[in-house]
Each structure stands twice: as C-alpha cells, then as structure tokens.
Design a protein around this motif. Structure first.
Motif, PDB file in Angstrom:
ATOM      1  N   ALA A 288      10.590   2.910 -39.675  1.00  0.00           N
ATOM      2  CA  ALA A 288      10.737   1.531 -40.143  1.00  0.00           C
ATOM      3  C   ALA A 288       9.675   1.136 -41.162  1.00  0.00           C
ATOM      4  N   VAL A 289       8.677   1.999 -41.362  1.00  0.00           N
ATOM      5  CA  VAL A 289       7.653   1.723 -42.371  1.00  0.00           C
ATOM      6  C   VAL A 289       8.283   1.607 -43.748  1.00  0.00           C
ATOM      7  N   LEU A 290       9.336   2.388 -44.019  1.00  0.00           N
ATOM      8  CA  LEU A 290       9.971   2.384 -45.337  1.00  0.00           C
ATOM      9  C   LEU A 290      11.113   1.387 -45.384  1.00  0.00           C
ATOM     10  N   PRO A 291      11.332   0.774 -46.551  1.00  0.00           N
ATOM     11  CA  PRO A 291      12.476  -0.137 -46.684  1.00  0.00           C
ATOM     12  C   PRO A 291      13.772   0.648 -46.612  1.00  0.00           C
ATOM     13  N   GLY A 292      14.785   0.028 -46.046  1.00  0.00           N
ATOM     14  CA  GLY A 292      16.079   0.681 -45.940  1.00  0.00           C
ATOM     15  C   GLY A 292      16.225   1.575 -44.738  1.00  0.00           C
ATOM     16  N   ALA A 293      15.144   1.799 -43.968  1.00  0.00           N
ATOM     17  CA  ALA A 293      15.215   2.709 -42.829  1.00  0.00           C
ATOM     18  C   ALA A 293      16.075   2.156 -41.701  1.00  0.00           C
ATOM     19  N   ALA A 294      16.301   0.850 -41.713  1.00  0.00           N
ATOM     20  CA  ALA A 294      17.111   0.250 -40.649  1.00  0.00           C
ATOM     21  C   ALA A 294      18.533   0.798 -40.648  1.00  0.00           C
ATOM     22  N   SER A 295      18.970   1.328 -41.797  1.00  0.00           N
ATOM     23  CA  SER A 295      20.335   1.865 -41.870  1.00  0.00           C
ATOM     24  C   SER A 295      20.460   3.248 -41.247  1.00  0.00           C
ATOM     25  N   LEU A 296      19.328   3.886 -40.924  1.00  0.00           N
ATOM     26  CA  LEU A 296      19.362   5.218 -40.330  1.00  0.00           C
ATOM     27  C   LEU A 296      19.780   5.124 -38.869  1.00  0.00           C
ATOM     28  N   HIS A 297      20.592   6.084 -38.429  1.00  0.00           N
ATOM     29  CA  HIS A 297      21.059   6.099 -37.035  1.00  0.00           C
ATOM     30  C   HIS A 297      20.151   7.033 -36.237  1.00  0.00           C
ATOM     31  N   ILE A 298      19.082   6.474 -35.686  1.00  0.00           N
ATOM     32  CA  ILE A 298      18.119   7.252 -34.904  1.00  0.00           C
ATOM     33  C   ILE A 298      18.378   6.979 -33.432  1.00  0.00           C
ATOM     34  N   HIS A 299      18.784   7.993 -32.695  1.00  0.00           N
ATOM     35  CA  HIS A 299      19.152   7.823 -31.297  1.00  0.00           C
ATOM     36  C   HIS A 299      18.497   8.919 -30.455  1.00  0.00           C
ATOM     37  N   LEU A 300      18.738   8.868 -29.168  1.00  0.00           N
ATOM     38  CA  LEU A 300      18.045   9.737 -28.224  1.00  0.00           C
ATOM     39  C   LEU A 300      18.379  11.215 -28.418  1.00  0.00           C
ATOM     40  N   LEU A 301      19.504  11.529 -29.008  1.00  0.00           N
ATOM     41  CA  LEU A 301      19.966  12.915 -29.105  1.00  0.00           C
ATOM     42  C   LEU A 301      19.783  13.510 -30.501  1.00  0.00           C
ATOM     43  N   ILE A 302      18.915  12.957 -31.327  1.00  0.00           N
ATOM     44  CA  ILE A 302      18.792  13.451 -32.702  1.00  0.00           C
ATOM     45  C   ILE A 302      18.251  14.879 -32.766  1.00  0.00           C
ATOM     46  N   ASN A 303      17.637  15.372 -31.697  1.00  0.00           N
ATOM     47  CA  ASN A 303      17.135  16.751 -31.674  1.00  0.00           C
ATOM     48  C   ASN A 303      17.877  17.626 -30.669  1.00  0.00           C
ATOM     49  N   TYR A 304      18.998  17.151 -30.123  1.00  0.00           N
ATOM     50  CA  TYR A 304      19.587  17.836 -28.970  1.00  0.00           C
ATOM     51  C   TYR A 304      20.058  19.251 -29.288  1.00  0.00           C
ATOM     52  N   PHE A 305      20.727  19.459 -30.407  1.00  0.00           N
ATOM     53  CA  PHE A 305      21.200  20.801 -30.750  1.00  0.00           C
ATOM     54  C   PHE A 305      20.015  21.759 -30.909  1.00  0.00           C
ATOM     55  N   PHE A 306      18.955  21.253 -31.500  1.00  0.00           N
ATOM     56  CA  PHE A 306      17.758  22.073 -31.717  1.00  0.00           C
ATOM     57  C   PHE A 306      17.066  22.403 -30.404  1.00  0.00           C
ATOM     58  N   THR A 307      16.859  21.404 -29.549  1.00  0.00           N
ATOM     59  CA  THR A 307      16.132  21.653 -28.301  1.00  0.00           C
ATOM     60  C   THR A 307      16.957  22.486 -27.327  1.00  0.00           C
ATOM     61  N   ALA A 308      18.269  22.267 -27.291  1.00  0.00           N
ATOM     62  CA  ALA A 308      19.116  23.036 -26.376  1.00  0.00           C
ATOM     63  C   ALA A 308      19.120  24.514 -26.747  1.00  0.00           C
ATOM     64  N   SER A 309      19.330  24.809 -28.024  1.00  0.00           N
ATOM     65  CA  SER A 309      19.330  26.207 -28.451  1.00  0.00           C
ATOM     66  C   SER A 309      17.942  26.821 -28.334  1.00  0.00           C
ATOM     67  N   SER A 310      16.907  26.035 -28.615  1.00  0.00           N
ATOM     68  CA  SER A 310      15.532  26.546 -28.506  1.00  0.00           C
ATOM     69  C   SER A 310      15.206  26.947 -27.083  1.00  0.00           C
TER      70      SER A 310
END
Length: 540
Positions: free
Chosen positions: A221-243
C-alpha cells in the motif's frame, strides 16, 4: 523459529543447559565453528527486544520524515506523473494525524485480526490433542526405510501448528526412530531441522500465512494504485505446496544419508525415559474417523458453493479468481479447524462442555500478549511509512540502487533472500523481520515489475533456512536438552554443526524451486503471478 505466534509456551531449559561445559583441552583449539557461533551470539545479544527495535525505528522515522519535510523533498514514482511530498511527523499536521490515527492504525492492521482468529481455532485443535494424534497416526505407520522421509515431509508442514511444532515433532520423531531400530537422535535433530529450515513451506495453511499476507498488504500500500492488487492468503500456495514436497524429500535424504551415518551406532543410556507407545487408542482412532468425516462434509459444502456454474461463492462474472473463497479463506479455515477440534475433543472426551472450549480458545489467545504489543508498534511504523511517503522514497531509491548495480530480475530476488537469511540469524521473529524489511522491499520490487507475491515467497526462504543454527533461537536450547537425554555430553557447537547440514541444501534447493517458478512465469498462487503490470501502479 519464533516465526508466528504460538499457542504453547516455551519450556525453560535453563536447568538442563546451565551446567558449565569444560573448555577444550590445549591439544584441541577452539573450532572455527564455535568462534563464529560465539560472534553471532554476541551480536544477537547486542540487539534490543523487537518491540524496542520498532520503537526506535518509529522515533527515527519521526525525525527523518520531519527533516525531509522541512527540506521540501519530493519523490516521483517511476511510470507515473504523481509527485509526492514527504510529510513530517513532528510537524503540526503530523502530530494531528498521529492523534487521530494511533488507534485506527492498530485496529485496522491486517495481521492482527487474521492471526488471532486463526490461533483460536488452531489452538483448540492443538489442545484437544488432535494435531499430535494425526502426527502419531502418520509416523507410526511409516516403514523403516521411509521413516526419515515421512518425518521430513510432516515437519515441512509444521507451521500449521505454529511454534508448538518445535516442541512436539522432534521428540515424536525420536520415538518412532527408536521404535524402528534407527538412531533416535537422527529423528530428533532431523525433525527439528526440517521444522525450522522448511518452516514457511507446506501445503497446509495456518496463522503464519495470515501474518505474512497482512504485512504484505500494508507494505504494498506504500505505492499508489496498489489497492487494485488482489493480495490474499493463498498468493504463495502453489509455491509453498510444491516446495514442501521437494524439501521433504531432500530432508529425508539428508537425515538418512548424511546425518544418521555420522552419528554412529546408538547405545541406549541407562537413565533414558521409558519408550512411549505410539499406537493410538481405540478412542483416538474413533476421534480421527469422525473428524475426517466432518471435515470431508465441510469441504464438500464449501466446494459446492464455489465450483458449480452460478454458485454463490463465485467471483465477479462467475470467476474462480478473485472470489469470496479466496478473500474469505481465513473464516473458511477457522470453521474447518473449529469443527475438527470440536469433533475430536468431544469424541475423545477432551471437551466435556462449552467451558472447556472457551478455556482452550482463551488460553491460546492469552499467550499472544507479546505478539499484540509488537504488532501495535509495528502498525504505527508501517502507517508512518505510508503517510509520510518515506516508504515511497526508500522504495524508489532501493529500486534505483538495484538497477544501477545490475541487480534486477532474479538476481535482485537472490540478493534479497541472502540478506534476509543473514538478518534471520539475529532477528528470529518472522513478524518483526517482515515488518522491518517488507515496507521497503515489497514496493521496491513492485517498481522493478515484480509482484508482492514474489517478494513474500523470497522472504519465506530467507526467513526459514538459517533460523535453526542461530543461538538467538530459544528452541535450539530446548533441542539441546532433548539431545542430552540420549547423549549427556552433547555440546551446542556439536548440535549446530549437525543442524548446519540442512541449511545450505535447503537454501539452494528452495531458491532453485523459486527460480523454476520465476523462469517459467508460473503463478505462485491462485491469481498471483510473478510479474506486475506497471499500469496497476499508476493513479492513486
């Protein structure tokens, strides 16, 4: 570890570690490892408490922001026409802003509510014995040859249990190793190493994920326009599951092929505690069956409201991503853990009434006092970063610096992981460390075209790999006390040298996994890609 709030308190190992260790004989000079560890310990001891550290950072931000404001410093975000002026906290406007926003800064800080909600439900499941029973059922059935891999794989899911995993998994692993005729210390150290070095991996979701993503949201949120980003709890799920699958395999190999052969034959000490029976009782087995059935029904209900065309939990235009399932994953997981804890607790009679449920959940939250105080101060620091625009200034300068020295793309990610790995030797609290570096590096990487999901994934690696070898980790001394039950003459240096076997392989392999995601442009989670569209940062 200390990466996320724990429903369990840390036992005091002082009585088992306070006995003076005889110094090396003149013929055996102090090993280089011991000298390095002593230096790390001195440097770590010189650091203030994380709360004091953030309080000092708040005061520094107040002074710096005011000085920059008086100097009329301005910053322009690359790719936009917006010019932002630095606001000073120690000005009239700054004091008025702080008075009006001190409480809202804390009340609306994303990690607070999400972590407290998760810890209530996970704490209930842990205190009824469900999590330990699941682990016993899994490990006790593993064949002797597969046992190291089973221990490693389960340990790489351990952040689900929070820091209580450091207390539960190592001794359980030692028990099953001894029962299978293998060296119990290999299970003890290997379980601890995989819990810590793979702490932020896993195909399970817990309070750690809520903690990370809440801070990531605030940092972006430090940057303008960041509010449009969809940041949710699972943004790393594919990476962490495979890791977790790859790291679990690697951990099992290191336990069976590297660690255990170097321990030599095991000799049972005469004063060791009697071997505990890992077999489940009929009541525990019945509890697991009923819990599995209830969770299966719960999962089927959630999927039925999400997967079919026109289902109520579909996103705008009938999309899977974004959707209420992803944005509301915290309450969905809360319901799952709550149902599981209640079902198992009632079945095994660990819960005999509503008072037991309330007590279990209340005790879990009660241990969060230190975390809440830390988050209060961290929330103020991040809020000042945002309001003063110092965060934007630092992000722009950091991005420009990385570009000027040629550290862009994955090279910048690699440098960031190594930096976090070093800082993790001194600041073992994941929430404190991410709150410290996130507000600078998340927007800096966004300016380089990399998504917040990538920054968070890179932080997970650095925040995990080196934590098992730092004397700043309180669970390291607990592990030493456990090892001394089998090896009374064990020393800290010897223990860390055994744990160090896991650090570099985990760090290198985990970076390689991230490199695969980065190189092929694979999504790190649902709707969470590697790159970021610069257009999304404009406006605001």
């Amino acid at each position: 570890m200390t990466k996320s709030p724990s429903p369990a308190s840390t036992p005091d190992p002082a009585s088992e570690t306070s006995t003076p260790t005889p110094p090396p004989s003149p013929a055996a000079p102090l090993p280089r490892l011991d000298r390095v560890l002593a230096g790390i310990e001195r440097a770590g001891n010189a650091l203030p408490n994380p709360i004091a550290l953030f309080a000092a950072l708040f005061l520094a931000l107040a002074v710096v922001s005011t000085a920059l404001s008086l100097a009329q410093v301005r910053v322009t975000v690359p790719g936009t026409d917006a010019t932002k002026q630095i606001n000073g906290l120690l000005t009239g406007d700054g004091v008025a802003w702080l008075l009006e926003n001190l409480v809202p800064n804390f009340a609306t800080f994303p990690p607070i509510a999400a972590v407290l909600v998760m810890i209530m439900a996970v704490g209930l499941a842990e205190r009824t014995g469900l999590l330990e029973t699941v682990m016993r059922a899994t490990l006790a059935r593993a064949p002797r040859s597969v046992l190291p891999y089973a221990v490693a794989l389960i340990s790489c899911q351990a952040h689900l249990m929070s820091d209580v995993a450091c207390i539960v998994i190592p001794p359980l692993a030692a028990m099953v190793f001894k029962s299978a005729g293998r060296h119990p210390v290999a299970g003890l150290i290997g379980g601890f190493a995989c819990v810590g070095a793979g702490y932020a991996a896993g195909f399970t979701i817990g309070s750690l994920d809520a903690l990370y993503v809440g801070i990531t949201q605030q940092a972006a949120a430090v940057l303008p326009g960041a509010a449009s980003l969809h940041i949710h709890l699972l943004i790393n799920y594919f990476f962490t599951a495979s890791s977790s699958l790859v790291l679990g395999t690697l951990g099992g190999f290191l336990i069976s092929r590297v660690l255990e052969p170097r321990l030599g034959p095991y000799t049972d000490a005469g004063d060791e505690p009697p071997q505990e029976d890992l077999a489940l009782t009929p009541v525990q087995r019945r509890g697991l069956v009923w819990t599995g059935l209830v969770l299966a029904g719960y999962a089927a209900a959630v999927l039925a409201m999400w997967l079919p065309s026109g289902a109520p939990l579909r996103g705008p235009g009938g999309a899977f991503v974004p959707s209420p399932v992803l944005s509301g994953i915290v309450p969905i997981l809360f319901g799952a853990f709550l149902l599981a804890g209640l079902t198992y607790g009632v079945t095994v009679k660990a819960l005999t009434g509503t008072e037991d449920v309330v007590t279990a959940m209340s005790d879990s939250v009660r241990t969060m006092a230190g975390y809440v105080v830390l988050m209060f101060v961290a929330a103020q620091v991040i809020a000042v970063f945002n309001w003063s625009n110092v965060g934007v200034l630092l992000a722009v300068k950091a991005a420009a610096l990385l570009t000027s020295v040629g550290l862009t793309g994955f090279w910048a990610v690699l440098a960031f992981v190594l930096l976090v790995s070093v800082l993790n030797l001194f600041i073992v609290s994941g929430s404190a460390l991410w709150s410290l570096v996130g507000p600078v590096f998340v927007p800096a990487f966004m300016l380089l075209g990399m998504s917040p999901a990538l920054s968070q994934a890179a932080f997970r690696i650095g925040d995990s790999a080196t934590g098992i070898i730092t004397p700043m980790n309180p669970y390291l001394f607990l592990l030493l006390a456990m090892v001394r039950r089998h090896e009374p003459d064990a020393r800290l240096g010897t223990l860390i040298s055994r744990l160090a076997v896991f650090v570099v392989p985990f760090l290198v392999v985990w970076l390689a996994i991230l490199g695969v995601f980065y190189g092929f442009g694979l999504p790190l989670g649902p709707g969470a890609g590697i790159t970021l569209d610069p257009v999304s940062l404009q406006g605001g």
